[in-house]
Design an enzyme around this catalytic site. Sequence first.
Site, PDB file in Angstrom:
ATOM      1  N   CYS A  81      22.777   9.053 -20.353  1.00  0.00           N
ATOM      2  CA  CYS A  81      24.219   9.140 -20.130  1.00  0.00           C
ATOM      3  C   CYS A  81      24.489   9.294 -18.632  1.00  0.00           C
ATOM      4  O   CYS A  81      23.881  10.134 -17.971  1.00  0.00           O
ATOM      5  CB  CYS A  81      24.784  10.325 -20.904  1.00  0.00           C
ATOM      6  SG  CYS A  81      26.535  10.592 -20.588  1.00  0.00           S
ATOM      7  N   HIS A 125       7.440   5.096 -15.516  1.00  0.00           N
ATOM      8  CA  HIS A 125       8.601   4.246 -15.203  1.00  0.00           C
ATOM      9  C   HIS A 125       9.678   4.273 -16.283  1.00  0.00           C
ATOM     10  O   HIS A 125      10.558   3.424 -16.285  1.00  0.00           O
ATOM     11  CB  HIS A 125       8.136   2.804 -14.935  1.00  0.00           C
ATOM     12  CG  HIS A 125       7.235   2.693 -13.738  1.00  0.00           C
ATOM     13  ND1 HIS A 125       6.351   1.650 -13.533  1.00  0.00           N
ATOM     14  CD2 HIS A 125       7.082   3.515 -12.669  1.00  0.00           C
ATOM     15  CE1 HIS A 125       5.696   1.841 -12.400  1.00  0.00           C
ATOM     16  NE2 HIS A 125       6.114   2.966 -11.861  1.00  0.00           N
ATOM     17  N   CYS A 130      27.957   6.346 -24.461  1.00  0.00           N
ATOM     18  CA  CYS A 130      27.525   7.619 -25.030  1.00  0.00           C
ATOM     19  C   CYS A 130      28.627   8.118 -25.966  1.00  0.00           C
ATOM     20  O   CYS A 130      29.778   7.679 -25.856  1.00  0.00           O
ATOM     21  CB  CYS A 130      27.322   8.593 -23.878  1.00  0.00           C
ATOM     22  SG  CYS A 130      26.824  10.239 -24.367  1.00  0.00           S
ATOM     23  N   SER A 133      -2.586  -3.788 -11.812  1.00  0.00           N
ATOM     24  CA  SER A 133      -2.991  -4.438 -10.567  1.00  0.00           C
ATOM     25  C   SER A 133      -3.221  -3.413  -9.461  1.00  0.00           C
ATOM     26  O   SER A 133      -3.694  -3.767  -8.383  1.00  0.00           O
ATOM     27  CB  SER A 133      -1.909  -5.425 -10.131  1.00  0.00           C
ATOM     28  OG  SER A 133      -0.651  -4.773 -10.050  1.00  0.00           O
ATOM     29  N   GLY A 153      -5.720  -2.347 -17.062  1.00  0.00           N
ATOM     30  CA  GLY A 153      -4.601  -3.298 -17.125  1.00  0.00           C
ATOM     31  C   GLY A 153      -3.535  -3.121 -16.071  1.00  0.00           C
ATOM     32  O   GLY A 153      -2.381  -3.431 -16.309  1.00  0.00           O
ATOM     33  N   ASN A 164     -10.323  -4.439 -16.346  1.00  0.00           N
ATOM     34  CA  ASN A 164      -9.388  -5.481 -15.910  1.00  0.00           C
ATOM     35  C   ASN A 164     -10.167  -6.796 -15.841  1.00  0.00           C
ATOM     36  O   ASN A 164     -11.299  -6.796 -15.359  1.00  0.00           O
ATOM     37  CB  ASN A 164      -8.834  -5.114 -14.509  1.00  0.00           C
ATOM     38  CG  ASN A 164      -7.555  -5.867 -14.171  1.00  0.00           C
ATOM     39  OD1 ASN A 164      -7.491  -7.081 -14.310  1.00  0.00           O
ATOM     40  ND2 ASN A 164      -6.556  -5.136 -13.727  1.00  0.00           N
ATOM     41  N   GLN A 186       2.452   3.046 -16.962  1.00  0.00           N
ATOM     42  CA  GLN A 186       3.539   2.452 -16.172  1.00  0.00           C
ATOM     43  C   GLN A 186       4.399   1.569 -17.061  1.00  0.00           C
ATOM     44  O   GLN A 186       5.418   1.057 -16.631  1.00  0.00           O
ATOM     45  CB  GLN A 186       2.946   1.587 -15.046  1.00  0.00           C
ATOM     46  CG  GLN A 186       2.102   2.364 -14.069  1.00  0.00           C
ATOM     47  CD  GLN A 186       1.283   1.419 -13.190  1.00  0.00           C
ATOM     48  OE1 GLN A 186       1.731   0.959 -12.147  1.00  0.00           O
ATOM     49  NE2 GLN A 186       0.078   1.115 -13.600  1.00  0.00           N
ATOM     50  N   ASN A 187       3.961   1.376 -18.304  1.00  0.00           N
ATOM     51  CA  ASN A 187       4.676   0.459 -19.196  1.00  0.00           C
ATOM     52  C   ASN A 187       5.907   1.119 -19.798  1.00  0.00           C
ATOM     53  O   ASN A 187       5.893   2.304 -20.116  1.00  0.00           O
ATOM     54  CB  ASN A 187       3.740  -0.023 -20.305  1.00  0.00           C
ATOM     55  CG  ASN A 187       2.549  -0.771 -19.746  1.00  0.00           C
ATOM     56  OD1 ASN A 187       2.565  -1.165 -18.582  1.00  0.00           O
ATOM     57  ND2 ASN A 187       1.517  -0.944 -20.543  1.00  0.00           N
TER      58      ASN A 187
HETATM   59  P1  OAD Z   1       0.916  -6.111 -13.011  1.00  0.00           P
HETATM   60  O1  OAD Z   1       1.611  -7.250 -13.677  1.00  0.00           O
HETATM   61  O2  OAD Z   1       1.106  -5.922 -11.555  1.00  0.00           O
HETATM   62  O3  OAD Z   1      -0.660  -6.211 -13.266  1.00  0.00           O
HETATM   63  C1  OAD Z   1      -1.189  -6.453 -14.542  1.00  0.00           C
HETATM   64  C2  OAD Z   1      -2.699  -6.366 -14.456  1.00  0.00           C
HETATM   65  O4  OAD Z   1      -3.217  -6.512 -15.765  1.00  0.00           O
HETATM   66  C3  OAD Z   1      -3.364  -7.425 -13.584  1.00  0.00           C
HETATM   67  O5  OAD Z   1      -4.283  -6.780 -12.705  1.00  0.00           O
HETATM   68  C4  OAD Z   1      -4.123  -8.302 -14.592  1.00  0.00           C
HETATM   69  O6  OAD Z   1      -5.361  -8.789 -14.069  1.00  0.00           O
HETATM   70  C5  OAD Z   1      -4.368  -7.317 -15.715  1.00  0.00           C
HETATM   71  N1  OAD Z   1      -4.538  -7.905 -17.036  1.00  0.00           N
HETATM   72  C6  OAD Z   1      -4.030  -9.056 -17.564  1.00  0.00           C
HETATM   73  N2  OAD Z   1      -4.380  -9.213 -18.838  1.00  0.00           N
HETATM   74  C7  OAD Z   1      -5.143  -8.140 -19.170  1.00  0.00           C
HETATM   75  C8  OAD Z   1      -5.815  -7.712 -20.358  1.00  0.00           C
HETATM   76  N3  OAD Z   1      -5.772  -8.417 -21.479  1.00  0.00           N
HETATM   77  N4  OAD Z   1      -6.495  -6.542 -20.314  1.00  0.00           N
HETATM   78  C9  OAD Z   1      -6.539  -5.808 -19.178  1.00  0.00           C
HETATM   79  N5  OAD Z   1      -5.924  -6.161 -18.040  1.00  0.00           N
HETATM   80  C10 OAD Z   1      -5.243  -7.307 -18.034  1.00  0.00           C
HETATM   81  O7  OAD Z   1       1.337  -4.812 -13.845  1.00  0.00           O
HETATM   82  P2  OAD Z   1       1.330  -3.289 -13.446  1.00  0.00           P
HETATM   83  O8  OAD Z   1       0.112  -2.955 -12.652  1.00  0.00           O
HETATM   84  O9  OAD Z   1       1.583  -2.534 -14.675  1.00  0.00           O
HETATM   85  O10 OAD Z   1       7.306  -1.361 -12.439  1.00  0.00           O
HETATM   86  O11 OAD Z   1       2.596  -3.221 -12.528  1.00  0.00           O
HETATM   87  C11 OAD Z   1       3.051  -1.994 -12.102  1.00  0.00           C
HETATM   88  C12 OAD Z   1       4.563  -1.960 -12.058  1.00  0.00           C
HETATM   89  O12 OAD Z   1       5.079  -3.079 -11.335  1.00  0.00           O
HETATM   90  C13 OAD Z   1       5.249  -2.088 -13.411  1.00  0.00           C
HETATM   91  O13 OAD Z   1       5.275  -0.886 -14.119  1.00  0.00           O
HETATM   92  C14 OAD Z   1       6.632  -2.496 -13.011  1.00  0.00           C
HETATM   93  C15 OAD Z   1       6.328  -3.520 -11.947  1.00  0.00           C
HETATM   94  O14 OAD Z   1       7.247  -3.637 -10.935  1.00  0.00           O
HETATM   95  C16 OAD Z   1       8.575  -1.071 -12.793  1.00  0.00           C
HETATM   96  O15 OAD Z   1       9.195  -1.689 -13.608  1.00  0.00           O
HETATM   97  C17 OAD Z   1       9.138   0.117 -12.082  1.00  0.00           C
END
Ligand code: OAD
Length: 237
Positions: free
Chosen positions: A125, A117, A146, A187, A185, A211, A99-100
């Site tokens: 473009c 994402h 572009c 949520s 990593g 996590n 998702q990163n």
């Molecule tokens: P979140 O910020 O929602 O969650 C990050 C998770 O990583 C949490 O559950 C933390 O407990 C965990 N965490 C923190 N440090 C860590 C470590 N060192 N090792 C492992 N885990 C760790 O991020 P995402 O789940 O990626 O979307 O969020 C999903 C989407 O929400 C993103 O891609 C973004 C956002 O809106 C878009 O931009 C479309």
Amino acid sequence: MELEKARKKLAEAGSVAILTGAGVSAESGVPTFRGEGGLWRNYRAEELATPDAFERNPSLVWEWYDWRRGILAPLKPNPGHFAIAGMEKKFDNFLLITQNVDGLHAKAGSRKMVELHGNIWKVRCLADGKVSDNHETPLKTLPPRCECGSMLRPHIVWFGESLDAGVIEAAFSAARDCEVFIVAGTSSLVQPAASLAGIAKESGAYVIEINPEATPVSGMVDASIRGKSGEVLPLLV
Ligand code: OAD
């Protein structure tokens, strides 16, 4: 104990899929979207990462992306990213679903990957939808253009936009077909990524979560390993 069992399951697997989220990049110093560190000139990500915001003020949205790209540019992959990059060489069938948008998986060498994402280092473009790489930091012109003269936008899925159908299909079929599914990593709050672990489990996979905190999928997985991905992933593979 749980780690040992997970290690064994992984060592025996022929097909593996892994879903990653922002937590995997935390140990590289990538700032979060939410909370104080996520604020930029009093705007929240939810106010800038939308098609409406871009239509209203493309320069403002691009200024924010330019700022974020500037922060990300010097950051390096951490041992978690490298462990994942090593996995694609180990298993016959492998897919990284991330998702990163920070590009750190690619920097670590991952190639068998879908970016749900999008990617902050890619531009699209507005005229013909052509996607290209762009690593210029800071950008010389805002908004960037572009070569055809049309405006470029970040190749990112914004709030309210749909994910690429081919990318979703690849992610779902990997979750259905794998023997081991790792969720690290994230949520597990944002769909459709959040449902992948459940699909893998229903399809018979052994599911491992990494996590430091509990998430909505923790109760359903086979091994819930509480720790940092940069520490746990290298031990797992
Ligand atoms: P979140 O910020 O929602 O969650 C990050 C998770 O990583 C949490 O559950 C933390 O407990 C965990 N965490 C923190 N440090 C860590 C470590 N060192 N090792 C492992 N885990 C760790 O991020 P995402 O789940 O990626 O979307 O969020 C999903 C989407 O929400 C993103 O891609 C973004 C956002 O809106 C878009 O931009 C479309």
